[in-house]
Scaffold this motif. Sequence first.
Motif, PDB file in Angstrom:
ATOM      1  N   GLU A  42       0.822  -1.216   0.000  1.00 45.08           N
ATOM      2  CA  GLU A  42       0.000   0.000   0.000  1.00 45.08           C
ATOM      3  C   GLU A  42       0.855   1.264   0.000  1.00 45.08           C
ATOM      4  N   GLY A  81      -2.631   4.052   4.255  1.00 54.77           N
ATOM      5  CA  GLY A  81      -1.997   2.817   3.816  1.00 54.77           C
ATOM      6  C   GLY A  81      -1.842   1.824   4.950  1.00 54.77           C
ATOM      7  N   SER A  93      -5.275   0.366   5.795  1.00 54.23           N
ATOM      8  CA  SER A  93      -5.692  -0.604   4.794  1.00 54.23           C
ATOM      9  C   SER A  93      -4.932  -1.919   4.953  1.00 54.23           C
ATOM     10  N   ALA A  94      -3.634  -1.830   5.113  1.00 56.12           N
ATOM     11  CA  ALA A  94      -2.798  -3.028   5.202  1.00 56.12           C
ATOM     12  C   ALA A  94      -3.032  -3.818   6.474  1.00 56.12           C
TER      13      ALA A  94
END
Length: 64
Positions: free
Chosen positions: A30, A52, A55-56
């Motif tokens: 990401e 990021g 999300s990860a």
Amino acid sequence: MRLTVFWERMAEHFGAGYAETFARDHVMSELGGRTVQQALDAGWEAKDVWRGVCSAMGVPAESR
């Protein structure tokens, strides 16, 4: 997002002792195959790096 807020959120989610280690060692797709620290050093905005990470790592919506 200010860097101080970013690091506060990192510490809240990962723990104060682990946040820096995670930021230095964990490579994420990401972030373009970078670590958190590499992305920040490359000039990424803290808010984009945080997105990021969220999300990860599956950070819950209420913590984003």
